[in-house]
Design a protein around this motif. Structure first.
Motif, mmCIF file in Angstrom:
data_model
loop_
_atom_site.group_PDB
_atom_site.id
_atom_site.type_symbol
_atom_site.label_atom_id
_atom_site.label_comp_id
_atom_site.label_asym_id
_atom_site.label_seq_id
_atom_site.Cartn_x
_atom_site.Cartn_y
_atom_site.Cartn_z
ATOM 1 N N ARG A 195 13.374 49.758 -81.836
ATOM 2 C CA ARG A 195 13.695 51.494 -81.397
ATOM 3 C C ARG A 195 13.034 52.419 -82.905
ATOM 4 O O ARG A 195 13.953 51.883 -83.772
ATOM 5 N N LEU A 196 13.316 53.681 -82.850
ATOM 6 C CA LEU A 196 13.905 54.580 -83.335
ATOM 7 C C LEU A 196 15.457 54.797 -84.645
ATOM 8 O O LEU A 196 15.900 54.728 -83.560
ATOM 9 N N ASP A 221 3.186 59.111 -75.988
ATOM 10 C CA ASP A 221 4.854 58.717 -76.646
ATOM 11 C C ASP A 221 5.268 57.728 -76.739
ATOM 12 O O ASP A 221 6.369 57.096 -75.986
ATOM 13 N N GLN A 231 6.536 55.835 -78.690
ATOM 14 C CA GLN A 231 7.676 55.314 -79.327
ATOM 15 C C GLN A 231 7.294 53.793 -79.147
ATOM 16 O O GLN A 231 7.235 52.922 -78.573
ATOM 17 N N HIS A 266 8.609 51.393 -75.982
ATOM 18 C CA HIS A 266 7.799 51.773 -74.633
ATOM 19 C C HIS A 266 6.787 50.399 -74.914
ATOM 20 O O HIS A 266 5.990 50.731 -73.547
ATOM 21 N N THR A 295 3.219 58.063 -83.554
ATOM 22 C CA THR A 295 4.155 58.273 -83.085
ATOM 23 C C THR A 295 4.629 56.899 -83.105
ATOM 24 O O THR A 295 6.137 56.224 -82.881
ATOM 25 N N ARG A 303 5.869 65.743 -85.940
ATOM 26 C CA ARG A 303 6.377 64.932 -84.517
ATOM 27 C C ARG A 303 7.585 65.490 -85.031
ATOM 28 O O ARG A 303 8.506 66.134 -84.060
ATOM 29 N N CYS A 327 15.966 57.534 -88.405
ATOM 30 C CA CYS A 327 15.707 58.940 -86.984
ATOM 31 C C CYS A 327 14.749 59.487 -87.808
ATOM 32 O O CYS A 327 14.867 59.862 -88.942
ATOM 33 N N GLU A 328 15.133 60.968 -87.034
ATOM 34 C CA GLU A 328 13.422 61.380 -87.212
ATOM 35 C C GLU A 328 13.919 62.326 -88.346
ATOM 36 O O GLU A 328 12.916 63.210 -89.608
#
Length: 248
Positions: free
Chosen positions: A69-70, A154, A156, A159, A187, A219, A239-240
């Motif tokens: 995961r991010l 989306d 990610q 997903h 993404t 993004r 993260c971002e």
């Protein structure tokens, strides 16, 4: 009786897990309609629809595990990342659905959205002006003509599920539709740049890396304030905000 697990919840939608069943609650019926349609058309493994009674969509769990995961440690072999890249290519090569998805914003609309969001990030003191300005310049490379593809919208890494080196399921299709294929690739590799070469080994190397980098910036710029307002932390390690800092 199985316990109820809250997978994600915010003002727009919520996802609950009860045993092997996921219940997606979404007040926007059009988003549920889009998700069901996209899963019926996608040429990759997707969750089985168990039942549907708006605003709830019940889906079966898919087997396997994600690559991470991010903000967390990525897992999986190089072959697993390449398998994910090959599955993404299969999706992008399929006939695009009629609906325009999240990755399908026009160049003009995206540019205007970026400019407005950057101005707010600086005015509200969320991010330093130089960090915003540098990433806004990087993001310009995403503002170019693109051929519509079948995009997830989306994608990610949380997903995409794999069993060993085989993709067993791709979930969360509510943003799917016609769009820019490189948005999906960006993404999927956001925050995991070290696996981009593995993904491209499966996807194919006919990819403009400057556009991937641009989508990482775009993004992240567009997500930071929304994440803060909905109880998430884009400032967490990996993260971002760290993605934006890496462009400096």
């Amino acid at each position: 009786m199985d316990k109820v697990e809250v997978v994600v919840a915010h003002a727009e939608r919520a996802t609950l897990r009860v045993g092997d069943v996921f219940l997606k609650v979404d007040a926007d019926r059009a988003r549920i309609d889009a998700e069901v349609e996209a899963m019926s058309l996608a040429p990759v493994p997707t969750p089985a629809v168990l039942w549907r009674k708006p605003p709830v969509l019940a889906l079966a769990a898919v087997p396997g595990t994600t690559l991470g995961r991010l903000g967390g440690r990525a897992t999986g072999s190089a072959a697993g990342w390449a398998a994910a890249g090959a599955a993404i290519r299969t999706l992008h090569d399929a006939p695009p659905p009629p609906r325009t998805g999240r990755a399908g914003r026009s160049v003009a609309a995206l540019g205007a959205e970026l400019d407005a969001e950057c101005a707010r990030l600086v005015a509200d003191g969320v991010l330093p002006p130089d960090l915003v300005a540098r990433n806004r310049r990087v993001a310009d490379a995403a503002l170019r003509p693109w051929t519509p593809a079948f995009t997830h919208g989306d994608l990610q890494i949380a997903h995409v599920f794999l069993d060993g080196d085989e993709v067993t399921g791709v979930i969360d299709w509510s943003e799917a539709g016609r769009g820019d294929a490189l948005y999906d690739l960006a993404t999927f590799t956001l925050g995991h740049e070290d696996h981009l070469d593995d993904v491209l080994a499966g996807y194919g190397d006919d990819v403009d890396l400057d556009v991937i980098h641009a989508w990482w910036s775009a993004r992240s710029l567009l997500a930071v304030r929304w994440l803060v307002e909905h109880g998430f932390d884009p400032f967490a390690p990996g993260c971002e905000v760290d993605v934006l800092r890496s462009r400096m």
